[in-house]
Write an enzyme that holds these catalytic residues in place. Structure first.
Site, mmCIF file in Angstrom:
data_model
loop_
_atom_site.group_PDB
_atom_site.id
_atom_site.type_symbol
_atom_site.label_atom_id
_atom_site.label_comp_id
_atom_site.label_asym_id
_atom_site.label_seq_id
_atom_site.Cartn_x
_atom_site.Cartn_y
_atom_site.Cartn_z
ATOM 1 N N ARG A 95 -21.570 1.169 13.479
ATOM 2 C CA ARG A 95 -21.237 -0.121 12.874
ATOM 3 C C ARG A 95 -20.837 -1.038 14.032
ATOM 4 O O ARG A 95 -19.658 -1.245 14.305
ATOM 5 C CB ARG A 95 -20.112 0.010 11.837
ATOM 6 C CG ARG A 95 -20.589 0.468 10.463
ATOM 7 C CD ARG A 95 -21.586 -0.493 9.891
ATOM 8 N NE ARG A 95 -22.037 -0.197 8.538
ATOM 9 C CZ ARG A 95 -23.305 -0.354 8.125
ATOM 10 N NH1 ARG A 95 -24.254 -0.704 8.978
ATOM 11 N NH2 ARG A 95 -23.635 -0.148 6.878
ATOM 12 N N PHE A 111 -20.959 -8.233 5.017
ATOM 13 C CA PHE A 111 -21.492 -6.895 4.821
ATOM 14 C C PHE A 111 -23.016 -7.005 4.891
ATOM 15 O O PHE A 111 -23.588 -8.004 4.453
ATOM 16 C CB PHE A 111 -21.045 -6.255 3.499
ATOM 17 C CG PHE A 111 -21.582 -4.865 3.366
ATOM 18 C CD1 PHE A 111 -21.052 -3.834 4.133
ATOM 19 C CD2 PHE A 111 -22.664 -4.593 2.555
ATOM 20 C CE1 PHE A 111 -21.596 -2.556 4.079
ATOM 21 C CE2 PHE A 111 -23.200 -3.310 2.485
ATOM 22 C CZ PHE A 111 -22.666 -2.294 3.240
#
Ligand SMILES: *Cc1c(COP(=O)(O)O)cnc(C)c1O
Length: 506
Positions: free
Chosen positions: A425, A167
Site C-alpha cells: 500500500r 481508497f
C-alpha cells in the site's frame, strides 16, 4: 478527550502502559493501552482468546523456501499474482476471506432464487434497516458496484468529491464519473507515527476551505470512510462525524459513508471516546449512521460474507436513480448481481458483526500482532488500526528510495521468508494522476498485513510476527524492484516487477 491525553502522555515510542494492568490477566499489555483505570471493560476481557469454536477446517500447504522463491518470481514479485495454494498464512486482504458462521451456512439453504421480489432481498433489507438505520437498500455484487452507482448518480463532470483519504476503487469510480477527489483528512493521518486516537478524522478547516473556494454547488457530495483503510485502519470520532454532518448539511451537501469497516470504527469509539464506554457497539453503529444520508458497503469486510455489497440511503430520489442504474450494471434491484443465498448470508452476517465479543476479539487480535512488532522495534503505523497491521516500509528499508518500490519489495521478501502473504500500500497502489500522467507520491509507503475475520488464531499471529522480525533483522539484504508491466488502471492488481540488484537490473 481521555484517549488523547493517554496517548500524548505515553508518546509514540512508549505505546503501552503495561503497569496499569497489574491486577488483571494482560499477557500482551494491551488491556492497559486505552484504559486509564486499569479496569478493563468486560468485552475486552472476554476477547483474550477466540470467542468461537472451530467447526470445519481447511488444510493448508506450507511451501518450502525453494517453492516460495519460484512462486514469487512466477508472480512477477507481485503478491496479488501468487496462487493461494502457495501461501501458508494469507494476510493479503480481509475482503471476502472471513469465515462464515454455522448460521450463515444454514442461511445459504434458505435463500430463494433471486430475481424479482426475492424473499432473501427482504431479509437483507430488514437487516440493513435494523442495524444501519437506512430506509432503502440496493444490493450490489460487492462494494465497488455500490461506489459505481453512487458516483454515477451524484457526480457531474468536474465536480469535487472530498473524502478522508482516497481508497483505490472509490476514487477510481469517482474519476470515471468525472469527479475530482480532494483529500480532507487531518494531517496526522499521513504521519505513520502521530499518536492520534482518531486519525481518520476529517479536517473541518480543509473541508470548509474547499467549500468556500469552489462553492457548495461544485461539490458532488462528501464521502467519509469509517475506518480509513489507507491510513492504517484508523477510526473517525463520533464528534467529528457530528461536526462534518452539520457542516455539509448547512451547505445542502450530501454526506455519504464508506461503511466497509464501520463496526471496527464503532469499537474504537467505544474504547476511546468519552461517553461510549458502556454503550454496545450496535448502538454506536446506529448513532454513527444517523449523521449520513447513505452509505456504500462491501459485505466482504464487516458483513462476514465472501461476496456481496450494497448501497443504502434515506432519499427516495437517490433510490429511484439507483434502481434505474442497478438493472444496467448489476441486475434487478432485488438482487443486484447476487444469488438469494448470498443476500441471506449477508443478512445474517450484518447481525453477527455487531456482537460485542466478536468485534472485541477482532480488534484485539490485530493489536496482538502489532504489539509484538512494536516490542521488537519494527516500524509500523501507530496507533494499531482495526483490520490490519501496516509495516512502515520507509523506516523499515531506509536504504531504498520510494521509486525503488520499497513496500512492494518488502511484501515479496516476507513471502519468501515464511509464506506469509501481504500487500503493498504505497506508490504502486497510489497509481498515476489521470490529468498529468505522473505518479502519485503518497507519504505513506506501507505493507499491509490484513487479518481475515474468524480465520486465524493468535498462534498464527505469533508466526507472522516472528517472520517479520526475522526479515527486519536482515533488512539490508532487501533490494528494490522496478515495474516491468504497468496496467493502465488499478495497476497494483496485475503489475509485474523485476528485482534490481546492486543498482542495476537483475
Ligand atoms: C474493499 C473496499 C471497498 C471496495 O469493496 P469491494 O467489495 O472490494 O468492491 C471500498 N472501500 C473500502 C474502504 C474497502 O476496503
Amino acid at each position: 478527550m481521555q484517549a488523547t491525553a493517554l496517548l500524548d502522555a505515553a508518546g509514540a515510542s512508549v505505546p503501552c502502559a503495561r503497569s496499569r494492568a497489574a491486577e488483571v490477566p494482560d499477557p500482551t499489555g494491551l488491556l492497559a493501552l486505552y484504559n486509564r483505570s486499569g479496569q478493563p471493560q468486560a468485552a475486552i476481557v472476554s476477547a483474550l482468546a477466540e470467542p468461537y469454536r472451530i467447526k470445519a477446517v481447511e488444510s493448508v500447504h506450507v511451501p518450502t523456501r525453494a517453492e516460495r522463491e519460484a512462486a514469487i518470481a512466477d508472480a512477477g514479485y507481485n503478491t496479488f499474482l501468487l496462487r493461494s495454494r502457495d501461501v501458508y498464512i494469507d494476510l493479503l486482504t480481509d475482503s471476502g476471506t472471513g469465515a462464515m458462521s454455522d448460521r450463515q451456512w444454514s442461511a445459504l439453504m434458505v435463500g430463494d432464487e433471486a430475481y424479482a421480489g426475492a424473499t432473501s432481498f427482504y431479509r437483507l433489507e430488514a437487516a440493513v434497516r435494523d442495524v444501519y438505520g437506512f430506509r432503502y437498500v440496493v444490493p450490489t455484487h460487492q462494494g465497488r458496484g455500490a461506489e459505481h452507482l453512487i458516483s454515477q448518480i451524484l457526480i457531474k463532470q468536474g465536480q469535487y468529491v472530498p473524502g478522508n483519504m482516497y481508497f483505490t476503487t472509490t476514487r477510481a469510480h469517482q474519476e470515471l464519473a468525472g469527479g475530482v477527489f480532494v483529500d480532507v483528512i487531518i494531517d496526522e493521518a499521513h504521519d505513520p507515527r502521530a499518536p492520534h486516537p482518531f486519525k481518520g478524522n476529517v479536517d473541518l478547516a480543509k473541508l470548509a476551505g474547499l467549500i468556500d473556494r469552489v462553492g457548495a454547488a461544485n461539490i458532488a457530495y462528501v464521502n467519509v470512510a469509517v475506518t480509513v483503510n489507507m491510513a492504517g485502519g484508523q477510526p473517525v470520532s463520533m464528534a467529528n462525524l457530528r461536526a462534518v454532518s452539520e457542516l455539509c448539511h448547512r451547505h445542502n451537501i450530501l454526506l455519504w459513508c464508506d461503511a466497509t469497516r464501520l463496526v471496527e470504527n464503532a469499537y474504537f469509539i467505544h474504547e476511546r471516546e468519552e461517553g461510549y464506554a458502556d454503550r454496545p457497539v450496535a448502538e454506536i453503529v446506529r448513532a454513527m449512521m444517523s449523521y449520513f444520508d447513505g452509505c456504500t458497503m462491501s459485505g466482504k469486510k464487516d458483513a462476514l460474507v465472501n461476496i456481496g455489497g450494497f448501497l443504502a440511503m434515506n432519499d427516495e430520489s437517490v433510490l429511484q436513480r439507483a434502481r434505474e442504474l442497478v438493472v444496467l450494471f448489476e441486475g434487478m434491484p432485488t438482487y443486484g448481481g447476487l444469488a438469494g443465498r448470498d443476500m441471506e448470508a449477508m443478512a445474517v452476517g450484518i447481525r453477527e458483526m455487531v456482537d460485542d465479543q466478536y468485534i472485541a476479539h477482532r480488534i484485539h487480535q490485530v493489536r496482538y500482532l502489532g504489539q509484538q512488532l512494536l516490542d521488537a522495534g519494527v516500524p509500523i503505523v501507530e496507533p494499531i488500526g482495526g483490520h490490519a497491521v501496516f509495516l512502515d516500509a520507509r523506516r523499515f528499508l531506509p536504504h531504498l528510495d520510494q521509486e525503488l518500490l520499497p513496500a512492494q519489495a518488502l511484501a515479496a521478501q516476507l513471502y519468501v521468508d515464511s509464506g506469509v502473504r501481504s500487500m503493498e500500500r504505497g506508490i504502486v497502489s497510489a497509481g498515476r494522476d489521470p490529468q498529468t500522467g505522473r505518479n502519485h507520491i503518497p507519504k505513506l509507503e506501507l505493507v499491509r498485513l490484513t487479518i481475515p475475520r474468524r480465520v486465524y488464531t493468535d498462534r498464527h499471529m505469533d508466526v507472522v510476527a516472528q517472520s517479520v522480525i526475522d526479515v527486519f533483522g536482515h533488512r539490508e539484504d532487501i533490494h528494490g524492484l522496478r515495474m516491468v508491466y504497468e496496467p493502465p488502471t488499478l495497476r497494483f492488481f496485475n503489475a509485474r516487477f523485476a528485482p534490481i540488484r546492486d543498482g542495476g537490473p537483475a
